[in-house]
Write a protein that holds these residues in place. Structure first.
Motif, PDB file in Angstrom:
ATOM      1  N   THR A 151       1.011  -0.981   0.034  1.00 56.81           N
ATOM      2  CA  THR A 151       0.007  -0.031   0.121  1.00 56.81           C
ATOM      3  C   THR A 151       0.920   1.188   0.018  1.00 56.81           C
ATOM      4  OG1 THR A 151      -1.665  -1.148   1.261  1.00 56.81           O
ATOM      5  CG2 THR A 151      -1.925   1.085   1.121  1.00 56.81           C
ATOM      6  N   THR A 152       2.055   1.206   0.640  1.00 59.64           N
ATOM      7  CA  THR A 152       2.942   2.550   0.799  1.00 59.64           C
ATOM      8  C   THR A 152       3.144   3.087  -0.786  1.00 59.64           C
ATOM      9  OG1 THR A 152       3.866   1.939   2.943  1.00 59.64           O
ATOM     10  CG2 THR A 152       5.111   3.518   1.688  1.00 59.64           C
ATOM     11  N   PRO A 153       3.747   2.159  -1.809  1.00 55.31           N
ATOM     12  CA  PRO A 153       3.775   2.867  -3.267  1.00 55.31           C
ATOM     13  C   PRO A 153       2.734   3.541  -3.725  1.00 55.31           C
ATOM     14  CG  PRO A 153       4.732   0.532  -2.835  1.00 55.31           C
ATOM     15  CD  PRO A 153       4.082   0.866  -1.681  1.00 55.31           C
ATOM     16  N   VAL A 154       1.427   2.650  -3.512  1.00 55.52           N
ATOM     17  CA  VAL A 154       0.112   3.078  -4.012  1.00 55.52           C
ATOM     18  C   VAL A 154      -0.194   4.498  -3.320  1.00 55.52           C
ATOM     19  CG1 VAL A 154      -2.325   2.688  -4.138  1.00 55.52           C
ATOM     20  CG2 VAL A 154      -0.641   0.964  -4.340  1.00 55.52           C
ATOM     21  N   ASN A 155      -0.258   4.649  -2.007  1.00 52.74           N
ATOM     22  CA  ASN A 155      -0.204   5.930  -1.501  1.00 52.74           C
ATOM     23  C   ASN A 155       0.783   7.031  -1.951  1.00 52.74           C
ATOM     24  OD1 ASN A 155      -2.604   5.573   0.298  1.00 52.74           O
ATOM     25  ND2 ASN A 155      -1.297   4.747   1.875  1.00 52.74           N
ATOM     26  N   LYS A 156       2.001   6.692  -2.206  1.00 52.85           N
ATOM     27  CA  LYS A 156       3.153   7.684  -2.761  1.00 52.85           C
ATOM     28  C   LYS A 156       2.627   8.332  -4.049  1.00 52.85           C
ATOM     29  CE  LYS A 156       7.810   8.165  -3.858  1.00 52.85           C
ATOM     30  NZ  LYS A 156       7.723   8.981  -4.867  1.00 52.85           N
ATOM     31  N   TRP A 157       2.154   7.346  -4.745  1.00 44.46           N
ATOM     32  CA  TRP A 157       1.682   7.569  -6.402  1.00 44.46           C
ATOM     33  C   TRP A 157       0.467   8.327  -6.116  1.00 44.46           C
ATOM     34  CZ3 TRP A 157      -2.652   6.522  -8.987  1.00 44.46           C
ATOM     35  CH2 TRP A 157      -2.691   6.714 -10.593  1.00 44.46           C
ATOM     36  N   MET A 158      -0.516   8.209  -5.312  1.00 39.93           N
ATOM     37  CA  MET A 158      -1.882   8.953  -5.039  1.00 39.93           C
ATOM     38  C   MET A 158      -1.385  10.199  -4.754  1.00 39.93           C
ATOM     39  SD  MET A 158      -4.453   5.942  -4.038  1.00 39.93           S
ATOM     40  CE  MET A 158      -5.578   7.289  -3.686  1.00 39.93           C
ATOM     41  N   ILE A 159      -0.575  10.284  -3.663  1.00 40.83           N
ATOM     42  CA  ILE A 159      -0.235  11.697  -2.938  1.00 40.83           C
ATOM     43  C   ILE A 159       0.261  12.541  -3.983  1.00 40.83           C
ATOM     44  CG2 ILE A 159       1.021  12.835  -1.279  1.00 40.83           C
ATOM     45  CD1 ILE A 159       0.582  10.498   0.560  1.00 40.83           C
ATOM     46  N   GLY A 160       1.216  11.887  -4.976  1.00 36.91           N
ATOM     47  CA  GLY A 160       2.141  12.816  -5.745  1.00 36.91           C
ATOM     48  C   GLY A 160       1.261  13.286  -6.975  1.00 36.91           C
ATOM     49  N   ARG A 161      -0.009  12.697  -6.920  1.00 42.57           N
ATOM     50  CA  ARG A 161      -1.043  13.291  -8.055  1.00 42.57           C
ATOM     51  C   ARG A 161      -2.171  14.052  -7.353  1.00 42.57           C
ATOM     52  NH1 ARG A 161       2.159   9.968  -9.435  1.00 42.57           N
ATOM     53  NH2 ARG A 161       2.905   9.467 -11.492  1.00 42.57           N
TER      54      ARG A 161
END
Length: 172
Positions: A151-161
């Motif tokens: 989930t951490t990389p998913v959150n990183k990707w979402m926050i970055g967008r």
């Protein structure tokens, strides 16, 4: 400044205040530290709800399906409530706060619950284990650990967008 740039800037400012440099992953608008913090936030709510649901369902000798439904429902409820209370404290009205919580946490909680419950379901004997069985707890906690990593990389990707927890950072 466009809407997503505002969220990325707000997210970057929040990271700067929390002691992280905010430079790793800066090109995507979100640091790993920020993604980890958002995932831990989500994991806390999910873990409380899921453990409570599993304990209640197991203690009441419910079958696997109703126990998992209760655990997942409580995981979403507790996951959303953490964000909901935070943004209400920041001054948002309840209707707006609910929208922010849904936007911030739905994907994160869904990914976490999907992974965690898949790990439990795929661990031989875990679904039939009782509360006093080490297998029950190791499958549950192992599932959370794997879910955190995914989930951490998913959150990183979402926050970055400008999505996910970036929505919350606009209200800090």
């Amino acid at each position: 400044m466009d809407h997503s740039a505002h969220h990325a800037a707000a997210a970057h400012d929040h990271v700067g205040h929390s002691g992280h440099s905010g430079h790793e992953g800066h090109a995507s608008g979100a640091s790993w530290g920020m993604a980890i913090k958002a995932t831990l936030h989500c994991l806390t709510g999910c873990a409380i709800g899921e453990i409570l649901g599993m304990v209640i369902g197991t203690a009441l000798v419910w079958g696997n399906a109703p126990t998992m439904v209760l655990a997942i429902t409580l995981a979403f409820l507790f996951g959303y409530s953490f964000t909901l209370f935070a943004v209400v404290r920041a001054g948002l009205d309840l209707k707006s706060a609910i929208k922010v919580a849904l936007a911030a946490d739905t994907v994160s909680i869904a990914v976490m619950e999907l992974v965690d419950n898949a790990i439990i379901a795929l661990t031989p004997g875990a679904l039939d284990a009782h509360l006093d069985d080490g297998l029950f707890w190791s499958a549950l906690l192992g599932g959370f650990a794997v879910a955190f990593v995914i989930t951490t990389p998913v959150n990183k990707w979402m926050i970055g967008r400008g999505k996910g927890h970036a929505v919350v950072h606009a209200y800090h």
